[in-house]
Write a protein that holds these residues in place. Structure first.
Motif, short mmCIF file in Angstrom:
data_model
loop_
_atom_site.label_atom_id
_atom_site.label_comp_id
_atom_site.label_asym_id
_atom_site.label_seq_id
_atom_site.Cartn_x
_atom_site.Cartn_y
_atom_site.Cartn_z
N SER A 143 20.39 -24.06 -18.27
CA SER A 143 20.88 -25.39 -18.66
C SER A 143 21.81 -25.27 -19.85
O SER A 143 22.11 -24.16 -20.33
N THR A 144 22.24 -26.42 -20.36
CA THR A 144 23.09 -26.42 -21.55
C THR A 144 22.37 -25.82 -22.76
O THR A 144 23.02 -25.34 -23.69
N HIS A 145 21.04 -25.85 -22.75
CA HIS A 145 20.27 -25.20 -23.80
C HIS A 145 20.61 -23.72 -23.88
O HIS A 145 20.83 -23.17 -24.96
N ASP A 146 20.67 -23.05 -22.71
CA ASP A 146 21.00 -21.62 -22.68
C ASP A 146 22.45 -21.38 -23.10
O ASP A 146 22.75 -20.40 -23.80
N GLU A 147 23.33 -22.25 -22.67
CA GLU A 147 24.74 -22.10 -23.03
C GLU A 147 24.93 -22.26 -24.55
O GLU A 147 25.69 -21.51 -25.17
N ALA A 148 24.21 -23.22 -25.13
CA ALA A 148 24.33 -23.45 -26.57
C ALA A 148 23.85 -22.24 -27.36
O ALA A 148 24.38 -21.94 -28.44
#
Length: 250
Positions: A143-148
């Motif tokens: 998710s965007t959590h991993d990308e961040a």
């Protein structure tokens, strides 16, 4: 991470349920494996702002490895001075067989060559010593959590165990964890990913929570973490892997 994110992490690590749970988990297993001994050299790889490295000092001399100059600044704010500035993608700047325990918490997923660090940790760990690793689990949860957080991958237990087959160590523990909150976390991350499409990716580690909710999540989390002493959990947001280097000269 940017300096502001280091600052936020430094401020919330002692109170936010996720970080408090990780401290409890590491303390739990270090006490199980090291007992009351204080005559140990311990290493924390990827020390961040230093809350785990501070914990290691309960069990002996805690050394840290951190690449970020910003992170090192916060480590020094915690009066942690046994720090080596080094890249975890490169060979560790330590001789063979010197650490009684090594922690590597949510670091492997950031590396292009995660197997290289696994080999290095086994090399510098004492025979009979322990390596405690945590990584994010379940690739479908990306998710965007991993990308961040600049993750390269999420793991499965099988993939992680396949990585260490050729290494001079045995598996003491290999379990998923953070399973009791599995569905709520999936929902939060998927919803955030949907509504943040086209926006800057953000980690959910820094979500502001009401105090009552933060306390409730922590107490719920502790129940699960205590179960890890006795059993492996078949699914979860994260994986705990504990390796023992072959030999007995701990």
């Amino acid at each position: 991470m940017k300096e502001n994110e280091y600052r936020i992490m430094y401020e919330i690590e002692r109170t936010y349920w996720w970080f408090k749970g990780k401290q409890f988990l590491i303390d739990l297993f270090l006490k199980m494996y090291l007992g009351d001994s204080r005559d140990n050299r311990l290493l924390d790889i990827g020390s961040g702002t230093g809350i785990i490295l501070k914990l290691l000092e309960k069990y002996g001399f805690g050394f840290g490895v951190e690449l970020s100059e910003v992170g090192i600044k916060f480590l020094k704010k915690r009066n942690l001075n046994l720090i080596v500035r080094s890249d975890a993608n490169q060979p560790m700047p330590f001789r063979n067989d010197i650490f009684s325990a090594i922690t590597c918490l949510d670091v492997l997923e950031h590396l292009e060559n995660d197997f290289g660090l696994l080999k290095e940790m086994v090399r510098i760990c004492k025979p009979g010593g322990f390596i405690v690793i945590t990584v994010p689990a379940m690739p479908f949860l990306w998710s965007t959590h991993d990308e961040a957080l600049n993750h390269k991958r999420r793991y499965t237990r099988k993939h992680l165990l396949n990585q260490i087959v050729s290494l001079d160590c045995t598996v003491s523990k290999a379990s998923y964890f953070n399973s009791s909150l599995f569905l709520p976390i999936i929902l939060v991350r998927k919803i955030r990913s949907f509504f943040s499409e086209g926006k800057k990716a953000e980690s959910d580690f820094f979500m502001a929570l009401p105090e009552w909710l933060n306390r409730s999540l922590y107490l719920w989390y502790l129940t699960e973490l205590n179960c890890l002493r006795f059993a492996n959990i078949p699914f979860g947001i994260s994986i705990l892997l504990i390796l023992e280097k072959q030999g007995s000269n701990r």
